[in-house]
Motif scaffolding. Structure first.
Motif, PDB file in Angstrom:
ATOM      1  N   UNK A 146      28.797  41.187  59.134  1.00 55.98           N
ATOM      2  CA  UNK A 146      30.069  40.606  58.727  1.00 55.98           C
ATOM      3  C   UNK A 146      30.148  39.157  59.195  1.00 55.98           C
ATOM      4  N   UNK A 147      31.198  38.464  58.783  1.00 58.14           N
ATOM      5  CA  UNK A 147      31.264  37.020  58.955  1.00 58.14           C
ATOM      6  C   UNK A 147      31.042  36.494  60.354  1.00 58.14           C
ATOM      7  N   UNK A 148      31.615  37.160  61.369  1.00 54.63           N
ATOM      8  CA  UNK A 148      31.533  36.639  62.733  1.00 54.63           C
ATOM      9  C   UNK A 148      30.149  36.767  63.343  1.00 54.63           C
ATOM     10  N   UNK A 149      29.245  37.484  62.683  1.00 56.18           N
ATOM     11  CA  UNK A 149      27.910  37.700  63.230  1.00 56.18           C
ATOM     12  C   UNK A 149      26.922  36.587  62.868  1.00 56.18           C
ATOM     13  N   UNK A 150      27.394  35.549  62.208  1.00 59.12           N
ATOM     14  CA  UNK A 150      26.515  34.458  61.776  1.00 59.12           C
ATOM     15  C   UNK A 150      25.590  33.906  62.837  1.00 59.12           C
ATOM     16  N   UNK A 151      26.096  33.548  64.036  1.00 58.07           N
ATOM     17  CA  UNK A 151      25.211  32.991  65.070  1.00 58.07           C
ATOM     18  C   UNK A 151      24.085  33.941  65.475  1.00 58.07           C
ATOM     19  N   UNK A 152      24.380  35.256  65.552  1.00 54.14           N
ATOM     20  CA  UNK A 152      23.333  36.199  65.920  1.00 54.14           C
ATOM     21  C   UNK A 152      22.300  36.331  64.813  1.00 54.14           C
ATOM     22  N   UNK A 153      22.744  36.342  63.568  1.00 46.36           N
ATOM     23  CA  UNK A 153      21.794  36.412  62.456  1.00 46.36           C
ATOM     24  C   UNK A 153      20.880  35.202  62.461  1.00 46.36           C
ATOM     25  N   UNK A 154      21.435  34.051  62.787  1.00 44.27           N
ATOM     26  CA  UNK A 154      20.603  32.845  62.884  1.00 44.27           C
ATOM     27  C   UNK A 154      19.547  33.011  63.966  1.00 44.27           C
ATOM     28  N   UNK A 158      25.934  36.578  56.505  1.00 40.06           N
ATOM     29  CA  UNK A 158      27.172  37.113  57.066  1.00 40.06           C
ATOM     30  C   UNK A 158      28.314  37.002  56.067  1.00 40.06           C
ATOM     31  N   UNK A 159      28.977  38.124  55.819  1.00 39.20           N
ATOM     32  CA  UNK A 159      30.053  38.134  54.829  1.00 39.20           C
ATOM     33  C   UNK A 159      30.864  39.412  54.951  1.00 39.20           C
ATOM     34  N   UNK A 160      32.071  39.393  54.424  1.00 38.06           N
ATOM     35  CA  UNK A 160      32.889  40.593  54.275  1.00 38.06           C
ATOM     36  C   UNK A 160      33.296  41.219  55.587  1.00 38.06           C
ATOM     37  N   UNK A 197      23.584  46.174  66.899  1.00 40.89           N
ATOM     38  CA  UNK A 197      24.209  44.904  67.271  1.00 40.89           C
ATOM     39  C   UNK A 197      25.496  44.721  66.477  1.00 40.89           C
ATOM     40  N   UNK A 198      26.609  44.645  67.169  1.00 44.41           N
ATOM     41  CA  UNK A 198      27.887  44.388  66.505  1.00 44.41           C
ATOM     42  C   UNK A 198      28.835  43.719  67.483  1.00 44.41           C
ATOM     43  N   UNK A 199      29.756  42.930  66.950  1.00 41.44           N
ATOM     44  CA  UNK A 199      30.733  42.275  67.818  1.00 41.44           C
ATOM     45  C   UNK A 199      32.112  42.907  67.651  1.00 41.44           C
ATOM     46  N   UNK A 200      32.160  44.112  67.053  1.00 43.39           N
ATOM     47  CA  UNK A 200      33.447  44.775  66.889  1.00 43.39           C
ATOM     48  C   UNK A 200      33.287  46.290  66.983  1.00 43.39           C
ATOM     49  N   UNK A 201      34.411  46.983  66.916  1.00 44.26           N
ATOM     50  CA  UNK A 201      34.408  48.424  67.004  1.00 44.26           C
ATOM     51  C   UNK A 201      33.922  49.066  65.718  1.00 44.26           C
ATOM     52  N   UNK A 202      33.902  50.385  65.697  1.00 46.49           N
ATOM     53  CA  UNK A 202      33.464  51.118  64.517  1.00 46.49           C
ATOM     54  C   UNK A 202      34.545  52.085  64.069  1.00 46.49           C
ATOM     55  N   UNK A 203      34.662  52.242  62.756  1.00 47.71           N
ATOM     56  CA  UNK A 203      35.565  53.250  62.223  1.00 47.71           C
ATOM     57  C   UNK A 203      35.106  54.641  62.638  1.00 47.71           C
ATOM     58  N   UNK A 204      36.026  55.583  62.559  1.00 42.57           N
ATOM     59  CA  UNK A 204      35.642  56.983  62.687  1.00 42.57           C
ATOM     60  C   UNK A 204      34.704  57.340  61.543  1.00 42.57           C
ATOM     61  N   UNK A 205      33.730  58.182  61.820  1.00 45.70           N
ATOM     62  CA  UNK A 205      32.789  58.584  60.790  1.00 45.70           C
ATOM     63  C   UNK A 205      33.547  59.189  59.605  1.00 45.70           C
ATOM     64  N   UNK A 206      33.256  58.707  58.398  1.00 47.95           N
ATOM     65  CA  UNK A 206      33.924  59.207  57.208  1.00 47.95           C
ATOM     66  C   UNK A 206      35.128  58.402  56.782  1.00 47.95           C
ATOM     67  N   UNK A 224      31.322  37.309  68.009  1.00 44.44           N
ATOM     68  CA  UNK A 224      29.910  37.235  67.654  1.00 44.44           C
ATOM     69  C   UNK A 224      29.028  37.557  68.842  1.00 44.44           C
ATOM     70  N   UNK A 225      27.724  37.369  68.665  1.00 37.10           N
ATOM     71  CA  UNK A 225      26.779  37.655  69.740  1.00 37.10           C
ATOM     72  C   UNK A 225      25.936  36.425  70.053  1.00 37.10           C
ATOM     73  N   UNK A 226      26.522  35.245  69.893  1.00 38.76           N
ATOM     74  CA  UNK A 226      25.755  34.024  70.105  1.00 38.76           C
ATOM     75  C   UNK A 226      25.374  33.824  71.567  1.00 38.76           C
ATOM     76  N   UNK A 227      26.058  34.489  72.498  1.00 32.80           N
ATOM     77  CA  UNK A 227      25.729  34.359  73.914  1.00 32.80           C
ATOM     78  C   UNK A 227      24.613  35.314  74.343  1.00 32.80           C
TER      79      UNK A 227
END
Length: 232
Positions: A20-28, A100-102, A137-146, A215-218
């Motif tokens: 998703x969008x905020x993960x741009x620095x880590x993808x780089x 990174x998008x959506x 690798x994620x900078x946010x929480x996760x939905x409940x499965x389903x 993000x995970x740029x650190x």
């Protein structure tokens, strides 16, 4: 050190990457290091661990995840395994294609990505030690499965709830989709919701807390390599 000193490992790594969008620095960061992963991990294991370990074969699979309700056909991308270093160019091309998008709301569909990872076609050949490693690798929480079941693209054979997903992981003598002796799970995520539950209740699991929404740029490349090397 005896015979263990010369043991070689067949290592499978599945990278579950929030794109998703905020993960741009880590993808780089991942893109910049894709071609170096095999050599750098090999060096880390052979030269910097107290007891050296040797890679016989390294395979890497990538699972890109976002949000089924918000992102439709772009919610999940799962590749085959790439053998490194032989397929390093193909691996880099795939990683370079991730944008990174959506994402929609803050939580993403990370548990579904974890389910895809567990059902990978793991290397089970004989003759070497095996490691089956999933890294999330994620900078946010996760939905409940389903949570995203209403989406037309939601997978039909997904675990129906967290209890079934836990069965897929397996425990002690209870079989799962991964070998109980070989499996490892590394989670880089905020210490909240289902990620915390996974880290506290699943065996062979380590969690490295990230800061939600930043993000995970650190997170440095060397820290990633060290965690992988220690997990083998």
């Amino acid at each position: 050190m005896g015979n263990n000193y010369q043991l070689k490992y067949d290592v499978d790594v599945v990278m579950c990457i929030d794109a998703t969008g905020s993960m741009g620095p880590f993808l780089d960061l991942v893109k910049s290091q894709a071609l170096n992963l095999y050599d750098d991990l090999k060096r880390k294991m052979e030269q910097e661990l107290a007891t050296p370990k040797y890679i016989h074969e390294l395979r890497v699979r990538v699972i890109v995840f976002r949000d089924y309700l918000a992102d439709g056909i772009n919610a999940m991308l799962a590749t085959d395994f790439f053998s490194l270093p032989a397929q390093a160019a193909e691996f880099e091309a795939l990683v370079q294609s991730i944008q990174p998008m959506g994402g929609g709301d803050d939580p993403e569909d990370g548990l579904e990505a974890l389910a895809y990872a567990m059902k990978s076609k793991w290397n089970t050949s004989t003759g070497n030690k095996h490691r089956q490693i999933i890294v999330v690798w994620t900078d946010d929480g996760t939905h409940e499965l389903g949570y995203g079941k209403a989406a037309s693209t939601y997978p039909q054979k997904m675990a129906k709830d967290f209890a079934e997903l836990t069965q897929w992981w397996g425990f002690n003598q209870a079989p799962g989709f991964m070998d109980n002796q070989s499996k490892r799970l590394l989670i880089y995520a905020p210490a909240k919701d289902w990620w915390t539950t996974v880290a506290e209740t699943w065996n062979n699991t380590l969690m490295f807390a990230s800061e939600s929404g930043n993000g995970l740029d650190k997170l440095t490349y060397d820290e990633i390599l060290s965690a992988l090397a220690q997990s083998v």
